[in-house]
Design a protein around this motif. Structure first.
Motif, mmCIF file in Angstrom:
data_model
loop_
_atom_site.group_PDB
_atom_site.id
_atom_site.type_symbol
_atom_site.label_atom_id
_atom_site.label_comp_id
_atom_site.label_asym_id
_atom_site.label_seq_id
_atom_site.Cartn_x
_atom_site.Cartn_y
_atom_site.Cartn_z
ATOM 1 N N SER A 389 0.836 -1.207 0.000
ATOM 2 C CA SER A 389 0.000 0.000 0.000
ATOM 3 C C SER A 389 0.868 1.252 0.000
ATOM 4 O O SER A 389 0.394 2.332 -0.369
ATOM 5 N N GLU A 390 2.138 1.110 0.395
ATOM 6 C CA GLU A 390 3.063 2.244 0.393
ATOM 7 C C GLU A 390 3.736 2.341 -0.969
ATOM 8 O O GLU A 390 4.293 1.351 -1.468
ATOM 9 N N PRO A 391 3.716 3.513 -1.594
ATOM 10 C CA PRO A 391 4.265 3.656 -2.944
ATOM 11 C C PRO A 391 5.709 3.192 -3.082
ATOM 12 O O PRO A 391 6.070 2.581 -4.092
ATOM 13 N N ASP A 392 6.556 3.459 -2.074
ATOM 14 C CA ASP A 392 7.956 3.064 -2.209
ATOM 15 C C ASP A 392 8.130 1.550 -2.127
ATOM 16 O O ASP A 392 8.971 0.967 -2.817
ATOM 17 N N ARG A 397 9.322 -3.421 -5.357
ATOM 18 C CA ARG A 397 9.075 -4.849 -5.585
ATOM 19 C C ARG A 397 9.322 -5.216 -7.049
ATOM 20 O O ARG A 397 8.838 -4.558 -7.963
ATOM 21 N N GLU A 398 10.060 -6.298 -7.265
ATOM 22 C CA GLU A 398 10.269 -6.805 -8.620
ATOM 23 C C GLU A 398 8.971 -7.403 -9.140
ATOM 24 O O GLU A 398 8.333 -8.218 -8.470
ATOM 25 N N ARG A 399 8.564 -7.001 -10.331
ATOM 26 C CA ARG A 399 7.342 -7.544 -10.928
ATOM 27 C C ARG A 399 7.564 -9.007 -11.287
ATOM 28 O O ARG A 399 8.496 -9.354 -12.003
ATOM 29 N N ILE A 400 6.702 -9.850 -10.768
ATOM 30 C CA ILE A 400 6.805 -11.280 -11.046
ATOM 31 C C ILE A 400 5.425 -11.903 -10.875
ATOM 32 O O ILE A 400 4.644 -11.460 -10.021
ATOM 33 N N CYS A 401 5.101 -12.887 -11.715
ATOM 34 C CA CYS A 401 3.832 -13.602 -11.604
ATOM 35 C C CYS A 401 4.170 -15.087 -11.565
ATOM 36 O O CYS A 401 4.283 -15.745 -12.607
ATOM 37 N N GLU A 424 2.530 -9.041 -14.192
ATOM 38 C CA GLU A 424 3.797 -9.691 -14.539
ATOM 39 C C GLU A 424 4.758 -8.660 -15.133
ATOM 40 O O GLU A 424 4.382 -7.500 -15.359
ATOM 41 N N PRO A 425 6.014 -9.028 -15.404
ATOM 42 C CA PRO A 425 6.942 -8.077 -16.031
ATOM 43 C C PRO A 425 6.337 -7.459 -17.290
ATOM 44 O O PRO A 425 5.715 -8.151 -18.106
ATOM 45 N N LEU A 426 6.517 -6.165 -17.423
ATOM 46 C CA LEU A 426 5.860 -5.420 -18.490
ATOM 47 C C LEU A 426 6.166 -5.992 -19.869
ATOM 48 O O LEU A 426 5.263 -6.169 -20.696
ATOM 49 N N GLU A 427 7.427 -6.316 -20.119
ATOM 50 C CA GLU A 427 7.782 -6.805 -21.449
ATOM 51 C C GLU A 427 7.099 -8.137 -21.765
ATOM 52 O O GLU A 427 6.723 -8.401 -22.915
ATOM 53 N N ASP A 428 6.906 -8.962 -20.749
ATOM 54 C CA ASP A 428 6.214 -10.234 -20.959
ATOM 55 C C ASP A 428 4.749 -9.993 -21.307
ATOM 56 O O ASP A 428 4.193 -10.622 -22.211
ATOM 57 N N ARG A 460 15.116 -13.488 -4.765
ATOM 58 C CA ARG A 460 16.529 -13.722 -5.082
ATOM 59 C C ARG A 460 17.475 -12.815 -4.310
ATOM 60 O O ARG A 460 18.599 -13.198 -3.994
ATOM 61 N N ASN A 461 17.018 -11.620 -4.005
ATOM 62 C CA ASN A 461 17.862 -10.685 -3.250
ATOM 63 C C ASN A 461 17.783 -10.901 -1.746
ATOM 64 O O ASN A 461 18.342 -10.119 -0.968
ATOM 65 N N GLY A 462 17.073 -11.950 -1.329
ATOM 66 C CA GLY A 462 16.935 -12.232 0.097
ATOM 67 C C GLY A 462 15.793 -11.497 0.755
ATOM 68 O O GLY A 462 15.510 -11.720 1.937
ATOM 69 N N GLU A 463 15.125 -10.625 0.002
ATOM 70 C CA GLU A 463 14.013 -9.866 0.555
ATOM 71 C C GLU A 463 12.753 -10.732 0.599
ATOM 72 O O GLU A 463 12.523 -11.577 -0.265
ATOM 73 N N LEU A 464 11.918 -10.477 1.620
ATOM 74 C CA LEU A 464 10.641 -11.166 1.713
ATOM 75 C C LEU A 464 9.604 -10.466 0.850
ATOM 76 O O LEU A 464 9.593 -9.231 0.756
ATOM 77 N N GLU A 465 8.741 -11.249 0.234
ATOM 78 C CA GLU A 465 7.609 -10.693 -0.510
ATOM 79 C C GLU A 465 6.785 -9.816 0.430
ATOM 80 O O GLU A 465 6.400 -10.236 1.521
#
Length: 515
Positions: A389-392, A397-401, A424-428, A460-465
């Protein structure tokens, strides 16, 4: 649910007129209570919450949305409490239960910084492994909610998440679910599915496919006999309650559904999760939220005229609202948000505490986001620190589906089916024929809701969703259930407030007879 002439029904041939008549008679005798606990998010309406509500004589409801992901992640955390082991031991196909257990179970739980093992995503023609997982996951959630008591338990599913629904319904029916509730679409085909599964017959669901040619149809199919390898199984036909936002939809479902709709939950725009869009062209207020007007208020007189039980939902979590609903002709109320923040719900304890503190301080903000959901439906997003809900947080967040429940099916030029999601990622998404304008503001609802119940993926960067918390407008008032000196409350506390009577006096609630 009563089971008249059960012995005779078991001996009757599958699909016989006698058995169909017996199933209708059973449903007519079902007594549904005045309070329905809402089916919220992904595993917020978990089996402990549904069980707690059901033990009080009300209708406890589990959420079937994404439950296959939740079950695999519970197993990878070591099956805390050993509950899934009990449910898997009760599943009728032992080899299926053991195969899924062996694939996902991690003794003692995975390392905190290790990612969860992935699972297949839903497709039009799903692998047997994924079908097994969907069936047993829905079975397990209902089984645990119903264990060791005679109360009624329902399951909530979304019509828009079409691909898993046949397997989900069958799994829930194997566990003897009493009621199926479905909204977020027009679930006209579901009553016939329940009828066919109860008779041991295969069922199909038509799937929405963007770009389908005129006359071209796509279906999913599930055959109970084939799945159970020819074993005879008697399944009770659960009651079906359609979740609607208008009298027009209720009347359409009553008249044109494939089978009998037993009743309705009539939700207003203040309810959590997905909301029906306003009628007419979308208009936003100064804060960017959809504008709802008089045309969006359901005509209760028309709904009463249909002659079937209905419950009112959306901001009905206050004492006295049950009596008000009954005065309007309703059989009772559906309450979600009040239960979402109680001890038994599946929501993260830290998120509950954050919202309860904000509620006490009068700082709760629920934003009806017209863009967040990939479905295009308005979606209630609770503004909570550290969530998308927070813009930052959203921007970082990396776009992933990688869960895929809300992906849209589309027709490829060669007639095959593809899958795309504006989250999902924009290009996909663009490569699959999607429009960039459809991606603006879209959030990954699937991963966000899973993270809300403490099963977020380690990236992958160790961050939690990051979580995505949904709640109705009543979230501002949840502190009212806190007793003096307490920083949490229980499902019993909510029910005591709604019923206005002590717990020991609620064993025989007033009820509505399904006809």
């Amino acid at each position: 649910m009563t089971d008249p002439e059960a012995a005779g029904a078991r001996q009757a041939a599958d699909g016989s007129p006698w058995r169909r008549a017996a199933a209708i008679f059973e449903r007519m005798q079902m007594q549904l209570p005045p309070i329905i606990q809402g089916g919220m998010g992904v595993a917020v309406s978990s089996w402990p919450l549904a069980r707690a509500v059901s033990l009080r004589g009300q209708l406890g409801v589990v959420s079937g949305t994404g439950i296959d992901t939740v079950v695999t992640r519970r197993l990878q955390l070591g099956d805390p409490g050993g509950h899934l082991r009990r449910a898997f031991d009760a599943f009728p196909l032992r080899d299926v239960a053991e195969r899924i257990w062996d694939r996902y179970y991690v003794a003692g739980g995975k390392a905190t910084d290790a990612p969860f093992k992935s699972k297949p995503v839903p497709t039009l023609k799903m692998s047997s492994a994924l079908l097994d997982l969907i069936v047993i996951s829905n079975f397990a959630e209902v089984f645990l909610a119903k264990a060791q008591h005679a109360g009624l338990v329902g399951i909530n599913l979304l019509e828009k998440i079409q691909l898993p629904n046949l397997a989900a319904l069958f799994g829930a029916m194997l566990a003897k679910v009493d009621v199926v509730l479905m909204g977020a679409g027009i679930p006209r085909s579901i009553p016939a599915v329940l009828d066919r599964f109860a008779a041991g017959e295969p069922a199909e669901l038509r799937i929405d496919v963007a770009g389908a040619l005129p006359g071209e149809e796509f279906h999913t199919r599930f055959d109970p006999r084939r799945y159970l390898r020819g074993a005879a199984t008697t399944l009770g036909r659960p009651a079906f309650l359609a979740i609607v936002s208008s009298s027009t939809l209720a009347l359409t479902l009553a008249r044109k559904s494939s089978g009998h709709v037993d009743g309705f939950v009539v939700e207003g725009s203040s309810a959590g999760g997905h909301n029906a869009p306003p009628r007419g062209p979308m208009q936003l207020d100064a804060g960017g939220e959809p504008v709802y007007g008089l045309r969006d208020s359901p005509d209760l007189e028309q709904i009463r005229a249909i002659g079937r039980p209905f419950w009112l939902g959306g901001s009905y979590g206050d004492a006295g609202r049950l009596a008000q609903a009954r005065a309007l002709g309703a059989s009772g109320i559906q309450v979600g948000t009040a239960f979402a923040f109680c001890e038994e719900s599946g929501m993260s304890a830290a998120l509950k505490q954050s919202v309860l503190s904000a509620s006490r301080a009068g700082r709760v903000k629920v934003f009806t986001d017209p863009h967040a959901s990939p479905t295009g439906f308005p979606f209630k997003v609770l503004q909570v620190a550290g969530t998308v809900s927070e813009p930052d947080v959203f921007a970082a967040r990396e776009r992933i589906c990688d869960l895929g429940y809300l992906r849209q099916c589309y027709r490829e030029a060669d007639g095959t089916i593809g899958y795309r999601c504006p989250g999902e990622p924009l290009e996909d998404f663009l490569r699959k024929g999607g429009s960039e304008s459809d991606t603006v503001g879209r959030k990954c609802v699937c991963n966000g809701l899973v993270a809300t119940v403490d099963y977020g993926q380690v990236r992958r960067n160790g961050e939690l969703e990051p979580p995505l918390v949904t709640a109705g407008d009543d979230a501002a008032q949840v502190h009212q259930f806190l007793k003096p000196g307490r920083d949490s409350y229980t499902a019993d506390d909510v029910l005591d407030s709604l019923l206005g009577v002590p717990p020991e006096a609620t064993a025989q609630p007033a009820s509505a007879t399904i006809r």
